[in-house]
Design a protein around this motif. Structure first.
Motif, mmCIF file in Angstrom:
data_model
loop_
_atom_site.group_PDB
_atom_site.id
_atom_site.type_symbol
_atom_site.label_atom_id
_atom_site.label_comp_id
_atom_site.label_asym_id
_atom_site.label_seq_id
_atom_site.Cartn_x
_atom_site.Cartn_y
_atom_site.Cartn_z
ATOM 1 N N GLU A 275 -6.538 51.544 84.135
ATOM 2 C CA GLU A 275 -6.540 50.098 84.006
ATOM 3 C C GLU A 275 -5.134 49.597 83.671
ATOM 4 N N ASP A 276 -4.896 48.304 83.972
ATOM 5 C CA ASP A 276 -3.622 47.685 83.609
ATOM 6 C C ASP A 276 -3.799 46.484 82.685
ATOM 7 N N ASP A 277 -5.054 46.140 82.373
ATOM 8 C CA ASP A 277 -5.348 45.038 81.453
ATOM 9 C C ASP A 277 -6.552 45.433 80.615
ATOM 10 N N MET A 278 -6.358 45.544 79.294
ATOM 11 C CA MET A 278 -7.382 46.116 78.428
ATOM 12 C C MET A 278 -7.528 45.326 77.140
ATOM 13 N N SER A 279 -8.756 45.021 76.762
ATOM 14 C CA SER A 279 -9.071 44.341 75.505
ATOM 15 C C SER A 279 -10.007 45.236 74.698
ATOM 16 N N VAL A 280 -9.678 45.452 73.419
ATOM 17 C CA VAL A 280 -10.433 46.403 72.595
ATOM 18 C C VAL A 280 -10.701 45.810 71.222
ATOM 19 N N MET A 281 -11.871 46.110 70.674
ATOM 20 C CA MET A 281 -12.197 45.777 69.287
ATOM 21 C C MET A 281 -12.523 47.066 68.539
ATOM 22 N N VAL A 282 -12.079 47.151 67.287
ATOM 23 C CA VAL A 282 -12.333 48.336 66.460
ATOM 24 C C VAL A 282 -12.781 47.880 65.075
ATOM 25 N N ARG A 283 -13.802 48.552 64.533
ATOM 26 C CA ARG A 283 -14.188 48.353 63.140
ATOM 27 C C ARG A 283 -13.823 49.615 62.360
ATOM 28 N N TYR A 284 -13.271 49.437 61.160
ATOM 29 C CA TYR A 284 -12.813 50.563 60.335
ATOM 30 C C TYR A 284 -13.735 50.789 59.146
ATOM 31 N N ASN A 285 -13.583 51.955 58.522
ATOM 32 C CA ASN A 285 -14.439 52.306 57.392
ATOM 33 C C ASN A 285 -14.147 51.453 56.158
ATOM 34 N N THR A 286 -13.065 50.703 56.142
ATOM 35 C CA THR A 286 -12.753 49.799 55.036
ATOM 36 C C THR A 286 -13.370 48.423 55.232
ATOM 37 N N GLY A 287 -13.964 48.193 56.401
ATOM 38 C CA GLY A 287 -14.490 46.884 56.736
ATOM 39 C C GLY A 287 -13.526 46.051 57.567
ATOM 40 N N ALA A 288 -12.269 46.485 57.675
ATOM 41 C CA ALA A 288 -11.287 45.765 58.486
ATOM 42 C C ALA A 288 -11.632 45.887 59.964
ATOM 43 N N THR A 289 -11.174 44.918 60.739
ATOM 44 C CA THR A 289 -11.372 44.949 62.186
ATOM 45 C C THR A 289 -10.025 44.798 62.895
ATOM 46 N N LEU A 290 -9.960 45.338 64.120
ATOM 47 C CA LEU A 290 -8.780 45.231 64.963
ATOM 48 C C LEU A 290 -9.177 44.627 66.300
ATOM 49 N N THR A 291 -8.416 43.659 66.763
ATOM 50 C CA THR A 291 -8.491 43.236 68.164
ATOM 51 C C THR A 291 -7.160 43.640 68.806
ATOM 52 N N TYR A 292 -7.249 44.290 69.954
ATOM 53 C CA TYR A 292 -6.064 44.861 70.604
ATOM 54 C C TYR A 292 -6.071 44.479 72.075
ATOM 55 N N HIS A 293 -4.916 44.075 72.572
ATOM 56 C CA HIS A 293 -4.823 43.779 73.994
ATOM 57 C C HIS A 293 -3.554 44.383 74.568
ATOM 58 N N LEU A 294 -3.701 45.069 75.696
ATOM 59 C CA LEU A 294 -2.578 45.680 76.402
ATOM 60 C C LEU A 294 -2.477 45.071 77.786
ATOM 61 N N THR A 295 -1.288 44.561 78.127
ATOM 62 C CA THR A 295 -0.988 44.039 79.454
ATOM 63 C C THR A 295 0.146 44.865 80.033
ATOM 64 N N ALA A 296 -0.035 45.437 81.215
ATOM 65 C CA ALA A 296 0.967 46.344 81.790
ATOM 66 C C ALA A 296 1.773 45.701 82.914
ATOM 67 N N TYR A 297 1.733 44.361 83.024
ATOM 68 C CA TYR A 297 2.417 43.693 84.138
ATOM 69 C C TYR A 297 3.078 42.401 83.665
ATOM 70 N N SER A 298 3.643 42.423 82.467
ATOM 71 C CA SER A 298 4.184 41.221 81.854
ATOM 72 C C SER A 298 5.624 40.944 82.297
ATOM 73 N N PRO A 299 6.062 39.677 82.284
ATOM 74 C CA PRO A 299 7.467 39.361 82.574
ATOM 75 C C PRO A 299 8.421 39.836 81.481
ATOM 76 N N TRP A 300 7.906 40.011 80.255
ATOM 77 C CA TRP A 300 8.733 40.517 79.156
ATOM 78 C C TRP A 300 8.000 41.648 78.455
ATOM 79 N N GLU A 301 8.742 42.397 77.647
ATOM 80 C CA GLU A 301 8.146 43.573 77.007
ATOM 81 C C GLU A 301 8.323 43.520 75.498
ATOM 82 N N GLY A 302 7.272 43.914 74.815
ATOM 83 C CA GLY A 302 7.321 43.962 73.352
ATOM 84 C C GLY A 302 5.920 43.898 72.779
ATOM 85 N N TYR A 303 5.822 43.555 71.489
ATOM 86 C CA TYR A 303 4.507 43.501 70.869
ATOM 87 C C TYR A 303 4.521 42.579 69.665
#
Length: 435
Positions: A275-303
């Motif tokens: 894939e080249d476009d991905m959206s992910v959610m994660v739940r951790y054992n502390t109760g925290a959550t993560l939303t993560y998105h990866l784009t592999a075709y952007s005009p600029w690079e970074g995070y």
């Protein structure tokens, strides 16, 4: 699982498995330290192996024997190997990690530790059976900016971490490269969720000191590949770039003459399995959550990474390239926190927002060396400091990554890949990893 490991620096008589571009950093680092030496290469490609022996000679070290993968066990014995450095294709890591552990040889492996749950389980079972441990080279931990984030959170500056949002952008030079090479097949790399995002999943695990429990996501091939390329118009109607006038107008064309394998690959060809476009959610054992998105075709690079806590918010922004020019297309590597020699290099900013207070821009030490200075600092920790240098004592050196860290980072990527297929929330317990 007992994750304690020896504080003794790695090194001694070292064999390097796989001679791609990443191996060069380790070879140079090993040769530069009097306590270590490269004694063998395990590599099926004779041209690559010859290049690396030339590299050794250019560094003032002798050339060494080259072994085929089927000769790995005999190489360990014949060359009296103390340690192996594994930098071959991701999907093959386990084939060398397991016998090395069983032989009592210390193991350093590039991330990802491996590419699927079955291989990961085999590695962890071998660790438990032998009492040996693995060093996984998550070099992003050693980046001084990332250590600043780790320390700010650990010091309680935003209170308890409640949620994290992580957006990562690969541009159309660096990102496109993963759709030309062996990474474009998931059976080789695990896809970008494993091969690249594993960096970030490890960082989040480490930053917030938590273990992932549940993962869900959506992934698609939206930009590269034959079908998507025709839909959005970037795909060009010529068989290959070689000798084509049309290729001169194609920003995704590269000079393929020197490599017969690359002649068959093009980012808008059919057969891409990742894939080249991905959206992910994660739940951790502390109760925290993560939303993560990866784009592999952007005009600029970074995070960009945002941490929401009980008393405030921490924001990290890293711009590795503000934009790309057509003249950049020959250089496929990411800029890694900017290269000041390039006019479009970016910058880094860390901002602390506490409730009912003015925002604070935290001073940042920016290093423009490989992976934001992480590579050099990692070598200092793993192999000991160079003569005349001080030992690195940052947060990453106190919490180096082992097989458990490698497994937890991998687990998020593996579960995300499974969720892409099934549309279901995936529990880490389903992987049956002996953590």
């Amino acid at each position: 699982m007992d994750t304690s490991s020896s504080n003794k620096p790695l090194g001694g008589r070292v064999a390097v498995v796989g001679t791609g571009s990443r191996a060069a950093m380790f070879v140079r680092g090993i040769v530069a330290r009097p306590s270590s030496q490269v004694v063998a290469f395990c590599e099926p490609n004779s041209i690559r192996a010859a290049y690396y022996n030339e590299l050794l000679q250019s560094l003032g070290a002798p050339s060494v024997p080259v072994y085929q993968p089927t000769q790995f066990d005999s190489m360990l014995k014949k060359e009296a190997v103390d340690m192996v450095v594994i930098t071959c294709m991701d999907a093959l890591h386990d084939q060398y990690i397991v016998p090395a552990l069983e032989a009592g040889v210390r193991v350093l492996t590039e991330k990802p530790m491996t590419t699927d749950a079955d291989k990961c389980r085999k590695i962890l079972e071998t660790v438990n059976r032998t009492g040996q441990h693995i060093t996984v080279t998550f070099n992003y931990r050693y980046n001084p900016v990332h250590e600043l984030v780790k320390r700010t959170i650990a010091d309680g500056k935003i209170g308890k971490v409640i949620s994290v949002h992580f957006e990562w952008l690969l541009d159309t030079v660096h990102g496109a490269d993963y759709f030309r090479r062996w990474h474009r097949q998931k059976e080789n790399s695990g896809g970008l969720m494993v091969h690249k995002a594993g960096h970030h999943f490890d960082l989040v695990n480490w930053w917030i000191d938590a273990q992932p429990e549940v993962v869900a996501g959506f992934g698609k091939l939206a930009f590269y590949g034959d079908e998507a390329g025709k839909q959005h118009g970037w795909a060009k109607d010529y068989v290959r770039a070689r000798g084509s006038e049309e290729a001169k107008k194609d920003p995704f064309a590269i000079d393929l003459e020197a490599d017969p394998t690359l002649k068959r690959l093009y980012v808008f060809a059919s057969g891409i399995g990742i894939e080249d476009d991905m959206s992910v959610m994660v739940r951790y054992n502390t109760g925290a959550t993560l939303t993560y998105h990866l784009t592999a075709y952007s005009p600029w690079e970074g995070y960009r990474v945002m941490f929401n806590g009980s008393i405030g918010r921490l924001e990290l922004e890293v711009v590795e390239s503000q934009f790309r020019l057509l003249s950049d297309m020959e250089g496929m590597d990411g800029l890694i926190h900017g290269n000041r020699a390039l006019p479009h290099a970016g910058d880094v900013k860390v901002t602390l927002h506490n409730l009912w207070q003015k925002p604070e821009n935290i001073p940042v030490k920016i290093d423009h060396a490989g992976h934001g200075g992480g590579d050099k600092r990692m070598l200092n920790v793993l192999f000991g400091p160079l003569p005349g240098e001080a030992a690195e004592t940052g947060d990453a050196s106190k919490q180096g990554a082992n097989e458990r860290d490698g497994a937890l980072a991998l687990a998020v990527g593996v579960l995300a890949n499974e969720s892409f297929k099934t549309g279901k929330f995936m529990d880490i317990k389903s992987l049956n990893l002996p953590l």
